[in-house]
Scaffold this active site. Structure first.
Site, PDB file in Angstrom:
ATOM      1  CE  LYS A  33      -5.258  -3.990  -0.827  1.00 16.74           C
ATOM      2  NZ  LYS A  33      -6.555  -3.585  -1.335  1.00 16.74           N
ATOM      3  CE1 TYR A  55      -5.986   0.065   0.973  1.00 18.41           C
ATOM      4  CE2 TYR A  55      -6.927  -2.029   1.676  1.00 18.41           C
ATOM      5  CZ  TYR A  55      -6.910  -0.947   0.816  1.00 18.41           C
ATOM      6  OH  TYR A  55      -7.815  -0.903  -0.214  1.00 18.41           O
ATOM      7  NE  ARG A 106      -3.468  18.107   8.533  1.00 17.14           N
ATOM      8  CZ  ARG A 106      -3.362  19.070   7.630  1.00 17.14           C
ATOM      9  NH1 ARG A 106      -2.727  20.182   7.930  1.00 17.14           N
ATOM     10  NH2 ARG A 106      -3.902  18.926   6.423  1.00 17.14           N
ATOM     11  CD  GLU A 154      -9.278  -1.090  -9.659  1.00 18.31           C
ATOM     12  OE1 GLU A 154      -9.059  -2.234  -9.244  1.00 18.31           O
ATOM     13  OE2 GLU A 154      -8.607  -0.097  -9.298  1.00 18.31           O
ATOM     14  CG  LEU A 175      -4.954  -3.088  -6.012  1.00 20.00           C
ATOM     15  CD1 LEU A 175      -4.033  -2.071  -5.354  1.00 20.00           C
ATOM     16  CD2 LEU A 175      -5.771  -3.813  -4.982  1.00 20.00           C
ATOM     17  CG  HIS A 212       1.012  18.928   3.823  1.00 21.78           C
ATOM     18  ND1 HIS A 212       0.475  19.738   4.797  1.00 21.78           N
ATOM     19  CD2 HIS A 212       0.006  18.627   2.980  1.00 21.78           C
ATOM     20  CE1 HIS A 212      -0.818  19.919   4.560  1.00 21.78           C
ATOM     21  NE2 HIS A 212      -1.129  19.257   3.454  1.00 21.78           N
ATOM     22  NE  ARG A 230      -2.196  -5.883  -3.372  1.00 25.83           N
ATOM     23  CZ  ARG A 230      -3.409  -6.411  -3.496  1.00 25.83           C
ATOM     24  NH1 ARG A 230      -3.937  -6.609  -4.692  1.00 25.83           N
ATOM     25  NH2 ARG A 230      -4.098  -6.782  -2.439  1.00 25.83           N
TER      26      ARG A 230
HETATM   27  N1  PMP Z   1      -9.321  -3.264  -6.888  1.00 23.71           N
HETATM   28  C1  PMP Z   1      -9.491  -2.502  -5.802  1.00 23.71           C
HETATM   29  C2  PMP Z   1      -9.694  -1.033  -5.971  1.00 23.71           C
HETATM   30  C3  PMP Z   1      -9.494  -3.096  -4.523  1.00 23.71           C
HETATM   31  O1  PMP Z   1      -9.649  -2.341  -3.428  1.00 23.71           O
HETATM   32  C4  PMP Z   1      -9.341  -4.504  -4.410  1.00 23.71           C
HETATM   33  C5  PMP Z   1      -9.385  -5.198  -3.084  1.00 23.71           C
HETATM   34  N2  PMP Z   1      -8.479  -4.736  -2.192  1.00 23.71           N
HETATM   35  C6  PMP Z   1      -9.167  -5.249  -5.579  1.00 23.71           C
HETATM   36  C7  PMP Z   1      -9.158  -4.594  -6.816  1.00 23.71           C
HETATM   37  C8  PMP Z   1      -8.981  -6.744  -5.534  1.00 23.71           C
HETATM   38  O2  PMP Z   1      -7.714  -7.094  -5.050  1.00 23.71           O
HETATM   39  P1  PMP Z   1      -7.454  -8.506  -4.361  1.00 23.71           P
HETATM   40  O3  PMP Z   1      -7.871  -9.554  -5.319  1.00 23.71           O
HETATM   41  O4  PMP Z   1      -5.988  -8.526  -4.118  1.00 23.71           O
HETATM   42  O5  PMP Z   1      -8.279  -8.523  -3.111  1.00 23.71           O
END
Ligand code: PMP
Length: 281
Positions: A144, A33, A100, A176, A200, A102, A52
């Site tokens: 993501k 996503y 379903r 993060e 991310l 895998h 991304r």
């Molecule tokens: N880290 C994580 C785990 C996130 O889910 C997000 C937001 N989607 C971010 C960082 C920030 O990413 P962005 O600046 O692209 O929204």
């Protein structure tokens, strides 16, 4: 309309959007996503989000054949159906619809879903509270994927403790937050964890680093420890709708507030860049 939903060619208000139970997103979270800002019906940083998105699709080996141009057209159509001038647009692609099993099903087409609604930009003045939790996520946090359970549980714990975010750490090293990146100011240096598999690579994080470099503010992409975090001059939460939110309490202990000038400068420069990118008029 107040909000919009879209699934494989059909638009409907979000609450009425129907998707098949056999979409692999439903029972495996087998998809990826993106979420981006739409201001006055214009996208912010669409290119970065699409890039991304393609990297996430490649990692999951989802053959989504739609071109960026065709996808952009549908996203634009979705955004244009929402009245709000300040939206957060979410889109996801799952591997397809199948019984379903895998392993990857054969002969299925990926499913595209879009959701958009009004989401205001977060206030930049108020210092936020965060809670520290172990990072129990998988080894590919740079992807993501739809599998967000550790983030969901962490966000709920944060909420129950009156906090805005949860800061993740692995053996004392900060990665993060549950749905945002964490940036630190210390001695005039902007520091954050490197863009490896543990975080991310946030689009907002990338822009903050780029703008800091342009302002000759030193940037250090080296992960910091929990102790270093507690001694930060300032901490900033960044994401699509959070443009450098200051952190004032970690696990109820007061932190930061020691370099408000640089904090505000970065926030202002980022906001200017943001509004310039979407067009100020
Ligand atoms: N880290 C994580 C785990 C996130 O889910 C997000 C937001 N989607 C971010 C960082 C920030 O990413 P962005 O600046 O692209 O929204």
């Amino acid at each position: 309309m107040e909000n919009i939903g879209y699934y494989n060619g059909t638009f409907a208000p979000m609450e009425q959007l129907m998707i098949p139970a056999l979409d692999r997103g439903v029972y495996f979270g087998d998809g990826v996503y993106e979420a981006l800002r739409v201001e006055r019906h214009r996208f912010f940083a669409l290119k970065e989000h699409l890039s991304r998105f393609r990297a996430s699709l490649d990692f999951l080996r989802i053959p989504f054949a739609m071109t960026d141009e065709a996808l952009t057209e549908i996203l634009q159509e979705a955004a244009s159906r929402v009245d709000s001038d300040s939206q957060q647009l979410y889109f996801q692609v799952t591997r397809g619809t199948s019984t379903r099993t895998h392993s990857f099903p054969e002969g299925v087409e990926p499913n595209l879903m879009i959701l958009s609604r009004a989401v205001p930009l977060a206030d930049l003045v108020e210092y936020r509270r965060v809670v520290v939790l172990p990072d129990t996520r998988w080894g590919h946090c740079n992807i993501k994927s739809l599998n967000l359970i550790p983030g969901v549980l962490a966000a709920q714990i944060a909420k129950e403790r009156g906090c805005s975010e949860a800061v993740f750490h692995r053996e004392g090293v900060v990665s993060e937050c549950s749905s945002s990146n964490l940036l630190m100011l210390k001695g005039g240096v902007l520091r954050t964890a490197p863009a490896d598999e543990r975080i991310l690579p946030g689009v907002t994080r990338g822009h903050f680093l780029m703008l800091a470099q342009q302002l000759n503010i030193p940037v250090d992409e080296t992960a910091f420890s929990l102790e270093e975090m507690m001694a930060a001059d300032e901490l900033m939460i960044t994401s699509t709708s959070a443009h450098g939110l200051p952190v004032g309490f970690v696990d109820d202990k007061p932190v930061c507030g020691r370099d408000k000038t640089l904090l505000r400068r970065l926030q202002m420069v980022y906001r200017e860049f943001f509004w310039d990118s979407v067009g100020k008029d």
